[in-house]
Design an enzyme around this catalytic site. Structure first.
Site, PDB file in Angstrom:
ATOM      1  N   LYS A 139     -13.315  -0.747   7.097  1.00  0.00           N
ATOM      2  CA  LYS A 139     -13.963  -1.631   6.128  1.00  0.00           C
ATOM      3  C   LYS A 139     -14.996  -2.525   6.810  1.00  0.00           C
ATOM      4  O   LYS A 139     -16.130  -2.630   6.353  1.00  0.00           O
ATOM      5  CB  LYS A 139     -12.947  -2.528   5.419  1.00  0.00           C
ATOM      6  CG  LYS A 139     -11.585  -1.926   5.243  1.00  0.00           C
ATOM      7  CD  LYS A 139     -11.489  -0.973   4.089  1.00  0.00           C
ATOM      8  CE  LYS A 139     -10.145  -0.262   4.151  1.00  0.00           C
ATOM      9  NZ  LYS A 139      -9.855   0.595   3.045  1.00  0.00           N
ATOM     10  N   ASP A 180      -0.246  -5.156   9.780  1.00  0.00           N
ATOM     11  CA  ASP A 180      -1.350  -4.275   9.399  1.00  0.00           C
ATOM     12  C   ASP A 180      -2.553  -5.154   9.046  1.00  0.00           C
ATOM     13  O   ASP A 180      -2.494  -5.948   8.100  1.00  0.00           O
ATOM     14  CB  ASP A 180      -0.911  -3.433   8.182  1.00  0.00           C
ATOM     15  CG  ASP A 180      -1.971  -2.420   7.767  1.00  0.00           C
ATOM     16  OD1 ASP A 180      -3.014  -2.323   8.450  1.00  0.00           O
ATOM     17  OD2 ASP A 180      -1.751  -1.728   6.746  1.00  0.00           O
ATOM     18  N   TRP A 195       0.869  -1.186   0.000  1.00  0.00           N
ATOM     19  CA  TRP A 195       0.000   0.000   0.000  1.00  0.00           C
ATOM     20  C   TRP A 195       0.902   1.231   0.000  1.00  0.00           C
ATOM     21  O   TRP A 195       1.807   1.332   0.840  1.00  0.00           O
ATOM     22  CB  TRP A 195      -0.870  -0.052   1.265  1.00  0.00           C
ATOM     23  CG  TRP A 195      -1.851   1.063   1.416  1.00  0.00           C
ATOM     24  CD1 TRP A 195      -2.762   1.494   0.504  1.00  0.00           C
ATOM     25  CD2 TRP A 195      -2.035   1.890   2.587  1.00  0.00           C
ATOM     26  NE1 TRP A 195      -3.511   2.521   1.029  1.00  0.00           N
ATOM     27  CE2 TRP A 195      -3.081   2.782   2.289  1.00  0.00           C
ATOM     28  CE3 TRP A 195      -1.433   1.945   3.840  1.00  0.00           C
ATOM     29  CZ2 TRP A 195      -3.533   3.723   3.215  1.00  0.00           C
ATOM     30  CZ3 TRP A 195      -1.874   2.883   4.753  1.00  0.00           C
ATOM     31  CH2 TRP A 195      -2.914   3.754   4.439  1.00  0.00           C
TER      32      TRP A 195
HETATM   33  C1  LMR Z   1      -7.098   1.688  -0.130  1.00  0.00           C
HETATM   34  O1  LMR Z   1      -6.026   1.068  -0.139  1.00  0.00           O
HETATM   35  O2  LMR Z   1      -7.729   1.965  -1.165  1.00  0.00           O
HETATM   36  C2  LMR Z   1      -7.684   2.116   1.176  1.00  0.00           C
HETATM   37  O3  LMR Z   1      -6.913   1.639   2.221  1.00  0.00           O
HETATM   38  C3  LMR Z   1      -7.948   3.560   1.238  1.00  0.00           C
HETATM   39  C4  LMR Z   1      -6.720   4.384   1.364  1.00  0.00           C
HETATM   40  O4  LMR Z   1      -6.644   5.175   2.306  1.00  0.00           O
HETATM   41  O5  LMR Z   1      -5.824   4.283   0.524  1.00  0.00           O
END
Ligand code: LMR
Length: 402
Positions: free
Chosen positions: A250, A215, A134
């Site tokens: 979520k 996480d 991420w």
């Molecule tokens: C995502 O990965 O789309 C979500 O966790 C929202 C974000 O804050 O990026």
């Protein structure tokens, strides 16, 4: 301050995920499909308000409570109930009081607080994240003063784990490196470790004396509420000391309430109390104390057996719909002569399509299908009305390769 200093500022590029939301809103096409940000949409393409949340809010509103400051560590009932949800109510680590749990500003806030604690108080200077991860993970760790590296995670075809590479990367880390792991529903790939692989990873983490920061933003969206907590609980059962970030964005649909938690799993209750006092100090300096509404909702739902049951059922429905859409995308791909087995093999809200960034751009520009440039689509944005169109659009992009 000099006016020229302000005039010299350069604008920041849009966030690769949240920036897509604005682009999508501005797109006039009726056929557009939002598979960008990780938000669960129902079959009607709407973000649902969970009925257990609605009921909890009714009860809270009826009490007409004043809005005092919250404790720096958050609402005690929330902290206690979210700890049980993440680790299991009967977990010896919970019962012995060796987990310091603090309410945070969503999962992002938990990661930030965890990284700040590790750097400022444990002397942790290095962090590693999965390649890919991420996008915000890297930024958060860096902002907290860590040098950030990457560990191997997926294979070259970008559809399965590169477990040998992953293990070799962990083994090469210096002791005291913070290892950011995705507890379940890996974001962005949807590729998770098996239980056996988690055990092997835990062996290496212990041998190398690494500090995991797990996480878990999607508990309940992979295989089940209890099943998805496997890695975190197994780490605790081994007596490991580590950090975990959890989120109610979520699984309670409380995205905008910013409600999450940081859990620091310590050796004993005395150390956990010390850690809590330190976390409170960091919070005091950064934002003083968290907002109360989201934590109250979650505490209300989890404290009432019937509401909690309703919540579990609602999460099960969301997970089942995502699984259904994974199957539908796979079938729709077949109808287009494409092998979309990634959709059925990966878990959670996201899948990696295998498309290159330019192909993701073309998917958005030519077909109005919005996914993240790193190849990620949010499966929870699919429904029975748009899935064939999405499959056709991805297939059309793939056919251009030939
Ligand atoms: C995502 O990965 O789309 C979500 O966790 C929202 C974000 O804050 O990026």
């Amino acid at each position: 301050m000099l006016k020229s200093d302000f005039a010299a500022l350069a604008p920041m590029p849009d966030d690769p995920i949240l920036g897509l939301v604005d682009l999508y809103k501005k797109d006039p096409r009726d056929s557009k499909v939002n598979l960008g940000v990780g938000v669960y949409l129902n079959e009607e393409g709407k973000l649902p308000l969970m009925s257990c949340v609605e009921e909890a809010e009714r009860r809270i509103a009826a009490r007409r409570e004043p809005r005092n400051y919250m404790p720096m560590s958050g609402l005690p009932q929330y902290c206690a109930s979210i700890q049980k949800l993440v680790f299991g109510a009967e977990n010896p680590a919970v019962l012995s009081g060796r987990i310091a749990t603090i309410q945070t500003l969503g999962g992002t806030g938990a990661l930030q607080l965890g990284a700040a604690f590790a750097h400022q108080f444990l002397g942790v200077n290095q962090g590693v994240v999965s390649d890919p991860t991420w996008g915000n993970h890297i930024a958060i760790l860096k902002a907290d003063g860590l040098e950030v590296g990457k560990y191997a995670y997926i294979n070259e075809a970008r559809n399965a784990i590169n477990f040998e590479g992953f293990k070799a990367a962990l083994k090469a880390l210096a002791p005291k490196t913070l290892v950011l792991l995705h507890g379940c529903c890996h974001n962005p790939t949807g590729v998770d470790l098996s239980r056996e692989q988690w055990e092997e990873a835990a062996d290496i983490i212990q041998e190398r004396d690494l500090l995991p920061l797990v996480d878990m933003a999607y508990q309940g969206f992979g295989q089940g509420i209890e099943e998805d907590a496997y890695a975190i609980r197994m780490f605790a059962d081994r007596g490991m000391t580590f950090l975990a970030a959890s989120s109610c964005s979520k699984n309670f649909g409380l995205y905008g309430e910013r409600v999450g938690a940081l859990h620091v799993i310590c050796e004993n209750a005395q150390i956990a109390a010390t850690v809590t006092s330190i976390l409170k100090r960091i919070v005091r300096q950064e934002y003083s104390n968290p907002p109360c509404h989201g934590g109250k909702i979650v505490a209300e739902v989890l404290a009432d057996a019937e509401l909690q049951k309703a919540w579990r059922e609602e999460v099960d429905v969301m997970r089942a719909r995502i699984l259904d859409m994974r199957q539908s995308l796979f079938e729709a791909g077949k109808a287009e002569g494409q092998d979309f087995s990634f959709a059925v093999e990966q878990k959670g809200m996201f899948s990696f399509t295998g498309l290159a960034p330019e192909e993701m751009d073309a998917l958005r520009e030519e077909y109005g299908v919005y996914g993240v440039r790193n190849s990620r689509i949010c499966i929870a944005g699919l429904n029975s009305k748009n899935v064939a169109y999405v499959a056709r659009s991805i297939a059309a992009i793939l056919k251009k390769r030939a």
